[in-house]
Design a protein around this motif. Structure first.
Motif, mmCIF file in Angstrom:
data_model
loop_
_atom_site.group_PDB
_atom_site.id
_atom_site.type_symbol
_atom_site.label_atom_id
_atom_site.label_comp_id
_atom_site.label_asym_id
_atom_site.label_seq_id
_atom_site.Cartn_x
_atom_site.Cartn_y
_atom_site.Cartn_z
ATOM 1 N N THR A 1 -31.794 -27.793 -43.871
ATOM 2 C CA THR A 1 -32.844 -27.163 -44.654
ATOM 3 C C THR A 1 -32.550 -27.451 -46.122
ATOM 4 O OG1 THR A 1 -34.215 -25.192 -44.923
ATOM 5 C CG2 THR A 1 -31.812 -24.853 -44.945
ATOM 6 N N ASP B 1 -37.262 -24.557 -41.802
ATOM 7 C CA ASP B 1 -37.459 -23.536 -42.830
ATOM 8 C C ASP B 1 -36.725 -22.269 -42.390
ATOM 9 O OD1 ASP B 1 -38.302 -22.063 -44.983
ATOM 10 O OD2 ASP B 1 -40.366 -21.841 -44.293
ATOM 11 N N GLU B 2 -35.395 -22.286 -42.544
ATOM 12 C CA GLU B 2 -34.533 -21.171 -42.140
ATOM 13 C C GLU B 2 -33.528 -20.902 -43.245
ATOM 14 O OE1 GLU B 2 -32.751 -22.327 -38.419
ATOM 15 O OE2 GLU B 2 -34.702 -22.640 -37.472
ATOM 16 N N GLU B 3 -33.028 -19.651 -43.328
ATOM 17 C CA GLU B 3 -32.126 -19.309 -44.433
ATOM 18 C C GLU B 3 -30.816 -20.079 -44.393
ATOM 19 O OE1 GLU B 3 -31.186 -15.147 -44.616
ATOM 20 O OE2 GLU B 3 -30.278 -15.135 -42.639
ATOM 21 N N VAL C 1 -29.003 -23.362 -42.016
ATOM 22 C CA VAL C 1 -28.997 -24.292 -40.888
ATOM 23 C C VAL C 1 -27.617 -24.922 -40.828
ATOM 24 C CG1 VAL C 1 -29.987 -26.392 -39.899
ATOM 25 C CG2 VAL C 1 -31.487 -24.749 -41.037
ATOM 26 N N SER D 1 -28.885 -24.330 -47.027
ATOM 27 C CA SER D 1 -29.752 -23.177 -47.271
ATOM 28 C C SER D 1 -30.838 -23.569 -48.258
ATOM 29 C CB SER D 1 -28.955 -21.988 -47.805
ATOM 30 O OG SER D 1 -28.232 -21.362 -46.770
ATOM 31 N N ASP E 1 -31.057 -16.878 -50.131
ATOM 32 C CA ASP E 1 -30.281 -17.171 -48.927
ATOM 33 C C ASP E 1 -28.772 -17.138 -49.153
ATOM 34 O OD1 ASP E 1 -32.734 -17.622 -47.656
ATOM 35 O OD2 ASP E 1 -32.655 -19.791 -47.993
#
Length: 171
Positions: free
Chosen positions: A123, A141-143, A145, A153, A158
């Motif tokens: 990400t 789209d994740e805080e 990865v 991040s 995040d």
């Protein structure tokens, strides 16, 4: 190996994002690790808001074998970092030896320039998504990865999850 035996480097260049450099730096220091701020050759660098950080060493003087992890903060600094061959080579070398390479926000530009993203889950800040995908990454789209020795991040929001992931991986 305990956390006190770990050596973490954080890359610095002008226009770094303050929280993305200092928050992980302080968390790693708090955990007892040795932390080195690695620059491109100047003694200090100014953030986007004018806060300075002193470099402990220039990238040309760093041996990737001495590092357990390399952290790349965002802001516009990564666009400047990737103009320095020694900084890009350091990212590549840490990755090739299996060391942890972590970035947040625009820090992913350095992973693109180091050519370490093909087939990896990552990400970044959303505006460089296309750069990451064009470099062969699968972007989410994740805080946080995590994919093997890569941790990434998106934004300063995040940072707590980013630092938890770093500490967990290094522990």
């Amino acid at each position: 190996m305990s956390l006190a035996d770990k050596h973490v480097a954080i890359l610095a260049e002008d226009h770094y994002q303050e929280l993305e450099l200092h928050y992980p730096r302080l968390r790693m220091l708090e955990a007892g690790m040795r932390v080195s701020v690695v620059g491109a050759g100047k003694p200090e660098y100014a953030s986007a808001k004018g806060y300075t950080v002193k470099a402990d060493v220039s990238a040309v003087g760093v041996d990737a074998n001495d590092l357990d992890a390399l952290i790349i903060p965002g802001g516009m600094a990564p666009d400047k970092m990737r103009r320095h061959r020694a900084m890009v080579d350091l990212v590549c070398a840490v990755h090739q030896r299996g060391g942890l390479v972590a970035w947040i926000c625009h820090g992913g530009w350095m992973a693109v320039s180091a050519n370490i993203l093909a087939g990896r889950r990552v990400t970044s800040f959303h505006s460089i998504r296309d750069d990451m995908v064009n470099a062969g990454a699968d972007w989410f789209d994740e805080e946080v990865v995590q994919d093997g020795n890569l941790i990434s991040s998106r934004t300063p929001d995040d940072l707590p999850a980013f630092c938890r992931a770093l500490l967990e991986k290094l522990g």
